[in-house]
Write an enzyme that holds these catalytic residues in place. Structure first.
Site, PDB file in Angstrom:
ATOM      1  N   SER A  37      36.951  39.648  42.074  1.00  0.00           N
ATOM      2  CA  SER A  37      37.506  39.130  40.628  1.00  0.00           C
ATOM      3  C   SER A  37      36.139  39.208  39.900  1.00  0.00           C
ATOM      4  O   SER A  37      35.590  40.544  39.299  1.00  0.00           O
ATOM      5  CB  SER A  37      37.742  37.593  41.137  1.00  0.00           C
ATOM      6  OG  SER A  37      37.748  37.286  39.702  1.00  0.00           O
ATOM      7  N   HIS A  96      45.594  36.621  44.166  1.00  0.00           N
ATOM      8  CA  HIS A  96      43.960  37.454  43.784  1.00  0.00           C
ATOM      9  C   HIS A  96      43.408  37.925  44.627  1.00  0.00           C
ATOM     10  O   HIS A  96      43.442  37.522  46.389  1.00  0.00           O
ATOM     11  CB  HIS A  96      43.616  35.962  43.244  1.00  0.00           C
ATOM     12  CG  HIS A  96      42.576  36.704  42.490  1.00  0.00           C
ATOM     13  ND1 HIS A  96      42.764  37.891  41.635  1.00  0.00           N
ATOM     14  CD2 HIS A  96      41.399  35.967  42.093  1.00  0.00           C
ATOM     15  CE1 HIS A  96      41.874  37.501  41.023  1.00  0.00           C
ATOM     16  NE2 HIS A  96      41.010  36.484  41.329  1.00  0.00           N
ATOM     17  N   ASP A 111      48.325  40.677  41.703  1.00  0.00           N
ATOM     18  CA  ASP A 111      48.342  39.597  41.442  1.00  0.00           C
ATOM     19  C   ASP A 111      47.823  38.583  39.840  1.00  0.00           C
ATOM     20  O   ASP A 111      48.277  39.388  39.113  1.00  0.00           O
ATOM     21  CB  ASP A 111      46.179  40.642  41.097  1.00  0.00           C
ATOM     22  CG  ASP A 111      44.985  39.829  41.081  1.00  0.00           C
ATOM     23  OD1 ASP A 111      45.087  38.505  40.812  1.00  0.00           O
ATOM     24  OD2 ASP A 111      44.249  40.127  41.919  1.00  0.00           O
TER      25      ASP A 111
END
Length: 518
Positions: A232, A487, A459
């Site tokens: 991320s 995710h 996602d």
């Protein structure tokens, strides 16, 4: 769903850092895209600075027992301000677990779970150091450093627990001028609290500075090149490192990628669409079950039911068994929290079913895990660091409430369910006390070794096209795709993804560009 698992997942959210973690994980926020590196980045790798930083690169870590079996801890020193290397210092918390063998040790593998604001040390000790694939842990010392401003590393502080309780309940879909003023006041109070409690470190928690800290750690660990897995926001951190130090790039895995070329406005709006995509996948799964609390008619009907539920709790918050009622803001956060991992969908269905019966406690628990709120009412510094990094990395998405009102329709187009609230959440950096030092720009990292970019097609927090974009920007980027939900992809159940990433980490050979897994 295990609350620690959810917490680990939510910590990798991107970040406009409003009332909920939304927007961009690498920063939050706006300005026209550029094709060159920001001045702070290009200057940071200057060889003329090396002698001034020698004392940091030459330091020796003093490893000690962490109190967590198998792990050691140490403190890394770095300059508070890289422009003044002889000035104040920051102390950064580092942890490691040594390679277990068998096989020749390959060096150190640095991990970062994202956020920004997620504790890398906590992630290492709670998951990566014991849960990464055994062949990887056998060959690498697993290492983490809490970024400056985060957790154990000079943490940014802003509000007390009771103040955060109030902040997280502020109406994020204002209906009139009074509610708009109330939301703006909440953001202003938050920013003022950060300036009051953390004014010295606040201007120095940018991703560029954290990437430079990582290079000091690389050298101190004795590694010629950096091997790294970032999730991320951690992908933005890794890409920034590659931009600054392309010749020191070893094996970089960027999982759940951000697009550094986008403005804050586009990042927030894109992520809003990502949550809509994830919700539709959840709804499609839910309506196949006879007890789906959103009905069994269609995905569209489930979306309409979800939106009506938010309106209802905005008008009449639900009791939760404690002093905090479940209003729209906390309810929305609870739903979004479960979008990060399809493993949380059963928990969300149960929470929504209880809410239909007048009990908001299930959704409140999901929201609390997202905000890292403890049962005693204290909060980790995730939200504080999240805002501090994001608001420094990019200029704000909006100049004021009038801009938000103009943008709301485009956010609602991206997500009829979450759009309005996420548009208003992106107002937070407007009132930040420290001017942004970064700007959106493409990252090519010319000369870097092959870099593996991993994207998941549904996602919620880092839309798939961001991974496509980052892999295309990087001169040595290779795209690996997971066709699925949730995710990030590595270590989440796909043998295909894990095998490809493990092979890259252990042998240095990335998969064929464009490889897809399901």
């Amino acid at each position: 769903m295990d609350s620690r698992r959810l917490l680990r997942t939510s910590a990798t959210a991107l970040a406009a850092a409003g009332l909920i973690l939304t927007g961009c994980s690498g920063g939050s926020d706006a300005a026209a895209p550029r094709t060159t590196a920001p001045a702070s980045a290009s200057a940071s790798a200057s060889s003329s600075e090396a002698p001034k930083l020698k004392k940091y690169y030459d330091q020796k870590l003093k490893w000690r027992d962490c109190g967590v079996e198998g792990f050691q801890c140490a403190t890394l020193r770095a300059p508070l301000d890289y422009a003044k290397p002889d000035g104040e210092e920051v102390e950064l918390a580092v942890s490691r677990i040594k390679a277990t063998g068998p096989g020749k040790r390959l060096g150190s593998l640095l991990v970062n779970p994202g956020g920004p604001g997620g504790s890398a040390v906590g992630y290492l000790q709670g998951y990566a150091g014991i849960g990464y694939p055994a062949p990887v842990r056998a060959r690498y010392d697993m290492v983490a450093v809490d970024p400056r401003g985060v957790a154990r590393s000079e943490p940014v502080e802003c509000l007390t627990g009771p103040q955060m309780d109030t902040y997280t309940q502020v109406d994020q879909t204002p209906d009139d001028t009074a509610e708009i003023n109330g939301l703006s006041a909440a953001f202003k109070d938050f920013a003022a609290g950060c300036a009051k409690k953390s004014g010295q470190v606040l201007p120095h928690v940018s991703t560029v500075e954290t990437a430079r800290d990582m290079d000091i750690l690389r050298a101190v660990l004795g590694d010629e090149k950096l091997t790294y897995v970032g999730a991320s926001y951690g992908t933005f951190l890794g890409a920034t490192y590659a931009e600054l130090f392309p010749d020191r790039v070893g094996r970089l895995v960027l999982d759940g990628a951000m697009d550094p070329s986008l403005s804050a406005l586009d990042l927030n709006r894109d992520q809003t669409g990502g949550f809509e995509t994830s919700f539709r996948a959840f709804a499609a799964d839910c309506i196949r079950k006879p007890d789906c609390p959103l009905g069994t008619e269609s995905v569209a009907a489930a979306g309409a039911a979800m939106k009506k539920f938010f309106r209802d709790v905005d008008a009449a918050p639900l009791p939760t068994g404690e002093s905090r009622a479940l209003g729209e803001s906390l309810a929305t956060t609870g739903v979004i929290a479960a979008m990060y991992d399809e493993g949380a969908w059963p928990q969300l269905r149960e929470a929504l079913s209880r809410a239909k019966d007048g009990d908001g406690s299930g959704l409140l628990a999901l929201a609390d895990s997202y905000y890292e709120r403890e049962p005693d009412g204290t909060y980790a510094n995730l939200m504080f660091a999240n805002a501090a990094v994001n608001c420094l990395d990019l200029p704000p998405a909006f100049t004021g409430p009038a801009d938000v009102e103009k943008a709301v329709p485009s956010f609602e187009k991206a997500s009829p369910i979450f759009g309005e609230g996420l548009a208003w959440a992106a107002l937070n950096c407007t009132y930040w006390p420290t001017p942004a030092t970064g700007h959106p720009h493409r990252i090519a990292a010319e000369g870097a070794a092959p870099i593996l970019v991993v994207g998941t097609t549904r996602d919620p927090a880092t839309p798939y096209h961001w991974a496509q974009s980052l892999a295309g920007q990087l001169s040595s980027g290779t795209l690996l795709t997971y066709e699925g939900d949730g995710h990030t992809a590595y270590g989440r159940g796909s043998d295909c993804i894990d095998t490809a990433v493990n092979t890259y980490l252990l042998e240095g050979t990335p998969p064929a560009d464009g490889k897809r897994c399901s």
